[in-house]
Design an enzyme around this catalytic site. Structure first.
Site, PDB file in Angstrom:
ATOM      1  N   ARG A  53      11.139  67.027  88.937  1.00 28.87           N
ATOM      2  CA  ARG A  53      11.306  65.634  88.562  1.00 28.87           C
ATOM      3  C   ARG A  53      11.368  64.753  89.797  1.00 28.87           C
ATOM      4  O   ARG A  53      11.969  65.138  90.807  1.00 28.87           O
ATOM      5  CB  ARG A  53      12.627  65.423  87.827  1.00 28.87           C
ATOM      6  CG  ARG A  53      12.530  65.533  86.325  1.00 28.87           C
ATOM      7  CD  ARG A  53      11.624  64.457  85.717  1.00 28.87           C
ATOM      8  NE  ARG A  53      11.534  64.616  84.279  1.00 28.87           N
ATOM      9  CZ  ARG A  53      10.697  65.461  83.669  1.00 28.87           C
ATOM     10  NH1 ARG A  53       9.861  66.208  84.352  1.00 28.87           N
ATOM     11  NH2 ARG A  53      10.674  65.539  82.361  1.00 28.87           N
ATOM     12  N   GLU A  94       7.497  57.124  89.737  1.00 30.45           N
ATOM     13  CA  GLU A  94       6.156  57.297  89.179  1.00 30.45           C
ATOM     14  C   GLU A  94       5.938  56.376  87.974  1.00 30.45           C
ATOM     15  O   GLU A  94       6.887  56.080  87.264  1.00 30.45           O
ATOM     16  CB  GLU A  94       5.911  58.773  88.808  1.00 30.45           C
ATOM     17  CG  GLU A  94       6.859  59.364  87.802  1.00 30.45           C
ATOM     18  CD  GLU A  94       6.607  60.866  87.597  1.00 30.45           C
ATOM     19  OE1 GLU A  94       6.786  61.648  88.546  1.00 30.45           O
ATOM     20  OE2 GLU A  94       6.221  61.228  86.480  1.00 30.45           O
ATOM     21  N   HIS A 144       1.790  64.414  87.904  1.00 28.84           N
ATOM     22  CA  HIS A 144       2.714  64.970  86.897  1.00 28.84           C
ATOM     23  C   HIS A 144       1.948  65.752  85.824  1.00 28.84           C
ATOM     24  O   HIS A 144       2.050  65.456  84.632  1.00 28.84           O
ATOM     25  CB  HIS A 144       3.546  63.837  86.260  1.00 28.84           C
ATOM     26  CG  HIS A 144       4.841  64.317  85.672  1.00 28.84           C
ATOM     27  ND1 HIS A 144       5.992  63.580  85.651  1.00 28.84           N
ATOM     28  CD2 HIS A 144       5.154  65.487  85.049  1.00 28.84           C
ATOM     29  CE1 HIS A 144       6.957  64.267  85.061  1.00 28.84           C
ATOM     30  NE2 HIS A 144       6.472  65.426  84.682  1.00 28.84           N
TER      31      HIS A 144
HETATM   32  C1  GLV Z   1       7.368  67.556  81.994  1.00 27.31           C
HETATM   33  O1  GLV Z   1       7.629  67.086  83.046  1.00 27.31           O
HETATM   34  C2  GLV Z   1       8.370  67.997  81.066  1.00 27.31           C
HETATM   35  O2  GLV Z   1       9.563  67.722  81.261  1.00 27.31           O
HETATM   36  O3  GLV Z   1       7.992  68.625  80.070  1.00 27.31           O
END
Ligand code: GLV
Length: 336
Positions: free
Chosen positions: A238, A267, A285
């Protein structure tokens, strides 16, 4: 009467059909991102919503959605949702644990290899017509095999990352809030150490912790200064667990060898210094984004939503203290 629901971003047709079998669906199949005001307007009369990480669900939004009973995130992480505010408002929240572990671990390895062996940088060089033939010292990188891999957070995803390290003959160190069971440590061939030792001894440090106030900047200026010269940092967890400004400095002054980053502090905005650096691999991501896994995540979120609205017992309920008027029975399984 079927409950009214909102799907905030484009999803797969068969998932939409499944939802339509149980709910009256307003779907954003055009995939236009909704700002806070648009989301509030579209959600005002809905009983449930399928959200993605770009949708912020907080007390302000909830105040305008008196009929809302369930928020089902298409993600394992849920830091876009104020869980406490949802619980106070009597709104069930669910996530999608389990189905994305392997794909996310695969992608973590893509970042490790691409960063250590300068795959993206050399690809750009070639495409730009700058390659004029083989020479000995061209694009020398760091070996991955036999390097010490450090894993911060040995949850489901961290464990899959560790298992894959065995093929590269790597010593694996890890740190987690709790030491794993001995059989997990054996399966992962991983040794528990303190956080500082992990940071100081890793040649490649990869992060697999959720974002929370306790993990905000868990890799900050101080930790970056403790890393080995030339070490590599990987973040497919994250944004916000790394201090991106401090990371950019550590990369710019050559203390770190490189970084592979799939997530960022603000982001989709990128720290401006990172974009110009050659020793970073940057991806938007997408660690869980194989076709099969993104489909599994969407279907799991849809099943959570239908279960929440029909039985009050969604399989991945994060706030079991809320049952939205349904009889309470047993705790729901928790996150990550
Ligand atoms: C992606 O980042 C998720 O948390 O599934």
């Amino acid at each position: 009467m079927k409950p009214d629901i909102l799907v905030t971003r484009e999803i797969f047709d068969d998932v939409l059909e499944y939802l339509a079998g149980h709910c009256a669906v307003a779907a954003n199949q055009g995939d236009t991102p909704m700002d806070a005001r648009t989301l509030a307007r579209n959600l005002a009369d809905k009983a449930g919503v399928l959200t993605t990480l770009g949708d912020r669900v907080d007390a302000d939004l909830l105040a305008g959605c008196p009929r809302l009973k369930a928020v089902c995130n298409i993600a394992v992480g849920f830091n876009n949702i104020d869980l406490a505010a949802c619980t106070r408002a009597g709104v069930m929240v669910t996530n999608t644990p389990g189905v994305l572990d392997e794909s996310t671990a695969d992608f973590t390895w893509a970042l490790i290899l691409a960063t250590a062996r300068r795959v993206v940088e050399s690809d750009a060089h070639l495409r730009a017509g700058e390659w004029h033939g083989w020479y000995l010292k061209q694009f020398m990188g760091a070996d991955v095999h036999h390097a010490t891999l450090g894993i911060l957070g040995l949850g489901r995803i961290g464990r899959q990352v560790a298992r894959r390290a065995q093929g590269f003959d790597m010593p694996v160190l890890y740190h987690s809030t709790r030491q794993a069971d001995p059989q997990v440590e054996r399966a992962c061939n991983a040794t528990f150490v303190g956080k500082d030792e992990l940071v100081a001894r890793s040649d490649i440090l990869t992060l697999h912790v959720p974002y929370a106030s306790s993990t905000h900047h868990i890799i900050g200026r101080q930790e970056l200064a403790m890393m080995k010269p030339g070490a590599i940092l990987i973040n497919a967890a994250r944004g916000g667990v790394v201090d991106d400004a401090a990371l950019a400095e550590a990369l710019a002054d050559g203390r770190l060898g490189g970084a592979g980053l799939d997530v960022f502090e603000n982001e989709p905005a990128l720290h401006p210094a990172l974009a110009g650096m050659r020793n970073v691999v940057l991806t938007p991501h997408i660690a869980s984004s194989s076709t099969a896994t993104r489909h599994a995540m969407a279907m799991l979120a849809a099943r959570n939503l239908v279960a929440a609205l029909t039985t009050g017992q969604p399989p991945h309920l994060l706030n079991p203290e809320v049952r939205a008027g349904f009889p309470a029975e047993g705790p729901g399984p928790h996150a990550r």
